[in-house]
Design a protein around this motif. Sequence first.
Motif, PDB file in Angstrom:
ATOM      1  N   MET A 103     -56.083  38.234 -21.429  1.00 37.54           N
ATOM      2  CA  MET A 103     -54.977  39.063 -21.991  1.00 37.54           C
ATOM      3  C   MET A 103     -54.006  38.512 -22.688  1.00 37.54           C
ATOM      4  O   MET A 103     -53.805  37.102 -22.421  1.00 37.54           O
ATOM      5  N   HIS A 104     -53.242  38.995 -23.555  1.00 38.58           N
ATOM      6  CA  HIS A 104     -51.986  38.780 -24.146  1.00 38.58           C
ATOM      7  C   HIS A 104     -50.956  37.985 -23.106  1.00 38.58           C
ATOM      8  O   HIS A 104     -50.785  38.676 -22.112  1.00 38.58           O
ATOM      9  N   ASN A 105     -50.299  36.632 -23.307  1.00 40.01           N
ATOM     10  CA  ASN A 105     -49.252  36.374 -22.193  1.00 40.01           C
ATOM     11  C   ASN A 105     -47.995  36.343 -23.297  1.00 40.01           C
ATOM     12  O   ASN A 105     -47.953  35.018 -23.808  1.00 40.01           O
ATOM     13  N   MET A 106     -47.114  37.369 -23.259  1.00 46.38           N
ATOM     14  CA  MET A 106     -46.270  37.332 -24.220  1.00 46.38           C
ATOM     15  C   MET A 106     -44.949  36.597 -23.774  1.00 46.38           C
ATOM     16  O   MET A 106     -43.897  36.233 -24.403  1.00 46.38           O
ATOM     17  N   ALA A 107     -45.162  35.837 -22.642  1.00 44.78           N
ATOM     18  CA  ALA A 107     -43.837  35.143 -22.090  1.00 44.78           C
ATOM     19  C   ALA A 107     -44.214  33.575 -22.068  1.00 44.78           C
ATOM     20  O   ALA A 107     -43.364  32.708 -22.021  1.00 44.78           O
ATOM     21  N   SER A 108     -45.079  33.158 -22.602  1.00 47.04           N
ATOM     22  CA  SER A 108     -45.663  31.768 -22.891  1.00 47.04           C
ATOM     23  C   SER A 108     -44.701  31.010 -23.748  1.00 47.04           C
ATOM     24  O   SER A 108     -44.346  29.971 -23.454  1.00 47.04           O
ATOM     25  N   SER A 109     -44.487  31.509 -24.988  1.00 50.46           N
ATOM     26  CA  SER A 109     -43.630  30.745 -25.936  1.00 50.46           C
ATOM     27  C   SER A 109     -42.399  30.600 -25.370  1.00 50.46           C
ATOM     28  O   SER A 109     -41.442  29.580 -25.864  1.00 50.46           O
ATOM     29  N   ALA A 110     -41.647  31.307 -24.367  1.00 47.72           N
ATOM     30  CA  ALA A 110     -40.177  31.149 -23.852  1.00 47.72           C
ATOM     31  C   ALA A 110     -40.355  29.825 -23.247  1.00 47.72           C
ATOM     32  O   ALA A 110     -39.241  29.746 -22.616  1.00 47.72           O
ATOM     33  N   ALA A 111     -41.435  29.431 -22.547  1.00 44.38           N
ATOM     34  CA  ALA A 111     -41.047  28.021 -21.792  1.00 44.38           C
ATOM     35  C   ALA A 111     -40.555  27.020 -22.637  1.00 44.38           C
ATOM     36  O   ALA A 111     -40.274  25.988 -22.062  1.00 44.38           O
TER      37      ALA A 111
ATOM     38  N   ASP B  13     -38.324  43.164 -20.993  1.00 45.57           N
ATOM     39  CA  ASP B  13     -38.067  41.624 -20.870  1.00 45.57           C
ATOM     40  C   ASP B  13     -37.639  40.821 -22.229  1.00 45.57           C
ATOM     41  O   ASP B  13     -38.962  40.884 -22.991  1.00 45.57           O
ATOM     42  N   PRO B  14     -36.714  40.346 -22.557  1.00 42.81           N
ATOM     43  CA  PRO B  14     -36.828  39.545 -23.845  1.00 42.81           C
ATOM     44  C   PRO B  14     -37.472  38.307 -23.856  1.00 42.81           C
ATOM     45  O   PRO B  14     -37.518  37.802 -25.070  1.00 42.81           O
ATOM     46  N   SER B  15     -38.208  37.818 -22.843  1.00 49.32           N
ATOM     47  CA  SER B  15     -38.810  36.521 -22.916  1.00 49.32           C
ATOM     48  C   SER B  15     -40.169  36.776 -22.780  1.00 49.32           C
ATOM     49  O   SER B  15     -41.062  35.980 -22.917  1.00 49.32           O
ATOM     50  N   ALA B  16     -40.726  38.020 -22.968  1.00 45.07           N
ATOM     51  CA  ALA B  16     -42.113  38.458 -22.742  1.00 45.07           C
ATOM     52  C   ALA B  16     -42.377  39.521 -24.086  1.00 45.07           C
ATOM     53  O   ALA B  16     -42.805  40.537 -23.802  1.00 45.07           O
ATOM     54  N   ILE B  17     -42.056  39.015 -25.421  1.00 44.29           N
ATOM     55  CA  ILE B  17     -42.159  39.934 -26.514  1.00 44.29           C
ATOM     56  C   ILE B  17     -43.158  39.179 -27.446  1.00 44.29           C
ATOM     57  O   ILE B  17     -43.261  37.807 -27.523  1.00 44.29           O
ATOM     58  N   GLU B  18     -43.415  39.896 -28.380  1.00 37.23           N
ATOM     59  CA  GLU B  18     -44.602  39.364 -29.456  1.00 37.23           C
ATOM     60  C   GLU B  18     -43.372  38.680 -30.659  1.00 37.23           C
ATOM     61  O   GLU B  18     -42.259  38.873 -30.646  1.00 37.23           O
ATOM     62  N   GLU B  19     -43.988  37.885 -31.247  1.00 31.69           N
ATOM     63  CA  GLU B  19     -43.461  37.233 -32.678  1.00 31.69           C
ATOM     64  C   GLU B  19     -42.094  36.376 -32.343  1.00 31.69           C
ATOM     65  O   GLU B  19     -41.384  36.438 -33.282  1.00 31.69           O
ATOM     66  N   ASP B  20     -41.978  35.955 -31.214  1.00 31.27           N
ATOM     67  CA  ASP B  20     -40.970  35.036 -30.974  1.00 31.27           C
ATOM     68  C   ASP B  20     -41.368  33.507 -30.707  1.00 31.27           C
ATOM     69  O   ASP B  20     -42.455  33.390 -30.223  1.00 31.27           O
ATOM     70  N   LEU B  21     -40.145  32.592 -30.534  1.00 30.11           N
ATOM     71  CA  LEU B  21     -40.226  31.350 -30.255  1.00 30.11           C
ATOM     72  C   LEU B  21     -39.364  30.840 -29.425  1.00 30.11           C
ATOM     73  O   LEU B  21     -38.108  31.304 -29.647  1.00 30.11           O
ATOM     74  N   GLY B  22     -39.417  30.229 -28.369  1.00 36.92           N
ATOM     75  CA  GLY B  22     -38.404  29.556 -27.652  1.00 36.92           C
ATOM     76  C   GLY B  22     -37.911  30.138 -26.602  1.00 36.92           C
ATOM     77  O   GLY B  22     -38.070  31.532 -26.499  1.00 36.92           O
ATOM     78  N   ASP B  23     -36.827  29.384 -25.864  1.00 36.70           N
ATOM     79  CA  ASP B  23     -36.467  30.075 -24.496  1.00 36.70           C
ATOM     80  C   ASP B  23     -34.942  30.590 -24.971  1.00 36.70           C
ATOM     81  O   ASP B  23     -34.234  31.340 -24.011  1.00 36.70           O
ATOM     82  N   ASP B  24     -34.374  30.689 -26.333  1.00 40.67           N
ATOM     83  CA  ASP B  24     -33.258  31.313 -26.405  1.00 40.67           C
ATOM     84  C   ASP B  24     -33.387  32.331 -27.728  1.00 40.67           C
ATOM     85  O   ASP B  24     -33.127  31.441 -28.680  1.00 40.67           O
TER      86      ASP B  24
END
Length: 878
Positions: free
Chosen positions: A454-462, A560-571
């Motif tokens: 499945m999509h893991n939309m929280a991954s890039s926030a790591a 959840d702002p850490s699990a969205i599409e089209e984003d990068l990074g933890d901030d």
Amino acid sequence: MKKWMIVLLAMIIVMPLSSDLYAASKKKKKKGTATATLPAPKKVSPYEKLLKGKNVETSKSDFITLHKVGSKLYFEIPLKYMEREILLASTVTNVTSPEFCDIGYKANNPLHLKFTKRDSSIFLRYVSTGVTTDNLQKAMNNVYGDPILYAYDVKAYNPDSTAVVIDMTTLFTTNVKDLSFFADAMMGGMVKISSSFKKEASYLDEIKAFDDNLSVKTVMSYGVSLSVMGMMKLMDDYPFTATVTRSILLLPEDKMIPRISDSRVGIFNSTKTRLSITKEDEIGNYSVAHRWRLEPKDVEAYKRGELVEPVKQIVFYVDDAFPELWKEPIRQAVTTWNAAFEKIGFKNVMVAKDFPKDDPDFDPDNLKYSCIRYVANSTANAMGPSWTDPTTGEIINASVLVYGNIIQLINNWRFVQTAQLDPSVRGKKLPDDVVKASLIYVVAHEVGHCLGFMHNMASSAAFPVDSLRSASFTQKYGTTPCIMDYARFNYVAQPGDKGVKLTPPNLGVYDEFLIKWNYQYIPGTRDEWEEQPIVEQWVDEHAGDPIYRYGRQQIQSRYDPSAIEEDLGDDPMKASEYGVKNLKYILSNLQGWIKDDPDYSHRQALYGQIMTQYYRYLKNVMYNIGGIYLTEVKEGTPGKRYEAVPKARQKASMAWVLKQFKSMDWLNNAELKAHFPLSVDGSAIVRSRVAGDIQGLIGNVILSSHVASSPYSINEFMTDLYNGTWSNLLQGKALTEGDKILQNTMVDMVCASLNDGGTKKSASPFGFVPSVDEIVAYGLDESGLISRFADQFRAVDEEYGRGYVASNMVADQFGTPGYGWQRTVATTAIDDSKAYLQDMAVKSRNLLRSKIGGMSGNAKVHYQALLIKLNNALKDKL
């Protein structure tokens, strides 16, 4: 004379005469020519009568033999296949218009069926697999049987009576709902597709039968109508014809051992109910992961740690309709997953083959073959659905559909996200090497879906945001630990950052973990329940590590702002700040970078993409306001199930959004706009979208403050909004266009809270439900329908309240709690926002009254209108 005496006398007289006549006939035959005895007419069996003749086409196999007799279709089913489980699927082969369905796609899950025989009838039954048991088999069978779908009369037996013949014409030549290739409705019924089947313009086509499968092609014609909300008719009785392939695949009797799902891992699954009295004191639910059957050819070598090939490889056939440039990167996208399989002891698992040129058995629309198909339409997307054996979750078939306009999508991404650093993407056409690298990423992502992920939309926030500007870090890790995220390309990297990798990895750390969890072979276990504690421990070992965190996709509610599409990074705020700087740089050079664009259509399209990307940066930060981090956590392992975004970050995000709202006039590039068709400024369009989104924040702030230990309360949010809205008046500054739009929006919002009647909704009642603009910007509707008819859907949201369209989107749920889309949490019981909105109305009216006397010109007209609106709303209320 007595009656009996008369009868006896007659017999005495007749008998000599009969004997003489018989003797005479014998003598006559001896004297004449001998006469041959005629054979009795040969009896024609029902089988021969049914299937012999000039108008019969037969495709023979050991499984089911097919007979097409004129317009009739007969199945010859060996009795040994009664009770055997099969899958029946419907796939679109070609169409007269791509509007309603995609070639190579199965709109409905294959039907899980079996044939059974009783006397002279054959029944086609659904196979019930949703309930399992380990000790109550009789009880389960009494209430969870296999329902009959269709009944057929036996028309004939084959010559040795080992098979029956039945008439299956109706299933393949009529508009059977279970085999439909387009839905009656989409978007929760808001978009209705009505079709009238034209039987007279439909007919059976090609038939093929093999030793474990068969396929039947049917040409089917319809008149199709399309409408939105039953009000806006988009098409009416549009003529449409499709060739549809229905295939039947025989499932193995020796079933794969399922794997029990874990809601902390992003893998598709199927829900089941377990009847048991030994494990728990209740009937409970569980789910099984979707995965291919992967077993080593040499188990002993596998145990020794040697690389071994699987018993059955996972083979994808690559469409010969693809442009030649695309074929090799598509093949690489398949085989790139082999690196992860090698880490769990398997080699040569993933195989990519071209469509066979001279193989009469091959059919890309047959359920037996998994393919990567080219869909020649204007959709800018790709997708990777798969279909399973419902009993075990074994993936039987998968398809990757690559739409014709995917390169345009890649071109847009690369330009607005990396043109600040990469000169090669600044033209109208991407260079071949960029196209190839991007296609590998896009198709590998879809192949990941076909592997069950499945999509893991929280991954890039790591990843820390500033690490994305590091050459050494990005060259090793790319932009995300998981290509199943929508991480896209490196918009954080700034002009002058040397050696920074701009693309996601071919495979990330989390992708390798997904392969391990779903496909690691565990020798010696008897069933899925013995396996469960082993695979569960693998997840436990990484609990609390952000790289291994799974963040489910949020469709109907976005908390959840850490699990969205089209984003990068933890901030999000820092990443968006970098992104906005890059967009300003790109826009300032757009005129000079693009050549050979005399009508400015390409520049205009890219300008629209810049606006959309900027809107994403704003939204990425807005999700912090009232945000709640959501993580699936097992008792005894690190982490919290939910945790409000810290108060300081919410306040800072609110200030950042309001600052951007008032300072986005850089979007209004007069030099470019002079060459575009008549339109309003880009800043006005983006401000209008964001202003509406600010109203939607209220529900999330309420919920977030409810669960926070140090809350950003609804009172503080309203105060910050009030101060930001009226900052020019409070600080004695001139009125700007940004001020006007924000002030109009806020006054409308507070006035709506004063209306007790049935006025149209100012905010969604479903929580942080995305608007139509969010759906388009974040690609939440994979069908592309909302993007195509965005204006019509915006009108629906305007009429029924922001978020209405998204709240009606049909979203599948996958298994146990924690899977599927994030659902809405009702806040009605704790919602006291109306009081604070009304307080803002009073404060705003008092402020305007105190300031309006010293105003003149346009400012006075603007504030006067707002004051009138507030006075009307507050009349007799205070």
